[in-house]
Enzyme design. Structure first.
Site, PDB file in Angstrom:
ATOM      1  CE1 TYR A 256      -4.026  -2.192   5.582  1.00 47.64           C
ATOM      2  CE2 TYR A 256      -3.537   0.140   5.239  1.00 47.64           C
ATOM      3  CZ  TYR A 256      -3.843  -1.111   4.736  1.00 47.64           C
ATOM      4  OH  TYR A 256      -3.955  -1.283   3.377  1.00 47.64           O
TER       5      TYR A 256
ATOM      6  CB  SER B 286      -0.872  -0.002   1.261  1.00 51.64           C
ATOM      7  OG  SER B 286      -1.525   1.245   1.444  1.00 51.64           O
TER       8      SER B 286
END
Length: 265
Positions: A154, A141
């Site tokens: 995360y 990501s």
């Protein structure tokens, strides 16, 4: 396209980027092994993907439990299947300030985003290097490059995924096996609902949400070309380029302003 006889394993394949990747593999004639927690969703997705004329094998596993990652590999080996492409797509986040969030939920996310990904990569990479062919796509990501207030765990897991992918890629560079990291930004998937993140400013503007089909296409093309990583979307490429020139403390503050709840703006 005719069935090419190869198999791709995709985790978290019933929605979002994982489903769009599954469609791309199916269109190119890959048989599919797909896994997710929900058996009903797996069966529905399998029926959808079989319309491409490929074999689709659904195997329900809960990869929040790292032992089920080992079990998934064992199930596939027991069936005598050779996985040509592994896609570690399954991942989840949790939204909130770290001192207020649920530690058990976060440890589960670490097991899903990191431990199960490492287990599956280890198991299938060993087979791939032995036969000197194979591809692995890991969902990182742009979060991997940015400190993430309100999503501290995360962002940290995705930093692990990127670093891990790049390191192992270098180790196996002479084996005929490639590893690729896909780095999307904010994408129109169910991720934000699962993360209880609907109040975040980052997801309020629907015009800023990427289409998961576009993200999947970027990742698929990079994987097939054997690239090390790809940032999906021009805006995300710019954000990463700017952040690389900006002190981490400043980037963290900017991310805090982007991520905090709208009522706190």
């Amino acid at each position: 396209m005719e069935n090419n006889g190869k198999y791709a394993l995709i985790t978290g394949a019933t929605s979002g980027i994982g489903l769009e990747l599954a469609k791309l593999f199916a269109r190119d004639g890959y048989n599919l092994v797909i896994t997710a927690r929900d058996i009903a969703e797996l069966d529905e997705t399998s029926s959808q993907l079989r319309t491409f004329g490929v074999e689709v094998l659904p195997i329900p596993k809960d990869l929040f439990d790292r032992e089920q990652a080992f079990a998934l590999y064992a199930d596939i080996k027991q069936r005598g299947l050779e996985i040509d492409v592994l896609v570690n797509n399954a991942g989840q986040g949790v939204y909130g300030k770290f001192d207020k969030t649920d530690i058990d939920r976060e440890l589960g996310i670490i097991d899903l985003n990191i431990a199960s990904l490492v287990v599956l990569t280890k198991c299938f990479l060993t087979d791939m290097t032995a036969r000197k062919s194979g591809k692995i796509l890991n969902l990182a990501s742009i979060a991997s490059k940015l400190p993430g207030p309100w999503q501290a765990v995360y962002h940290a897991t995705k930093a692990f995924v990127l670093s891990f992918t790049e390191a192992v890629r270098e180790e196996v560079k002479d084996t005929g096996v490639t590893l690729t990291a896909l780095m999307p930004g904010v994408t129109d998937t169910d991720f934000f609902n699962k993360a209880d993140m609907q109040d975040s400013k980052a997801v309020q503007d629907e015009d800023d949400l990427a289409d998961p089909a576009d993200v999947a296409r970027d990742g698929y093309e990079a994987l097939m070309e054997g690239k090390d990583k790809v940032v999906s979307g021009l805006k995300n490429k710019v954000q990463i380029a700017v952040s690389n020139l900006t002190p981490d403390s400043v980037v963290a503050h900017q991310m805090n302003e982007q991520q905090k709840p709208v009522e706190q703006q």
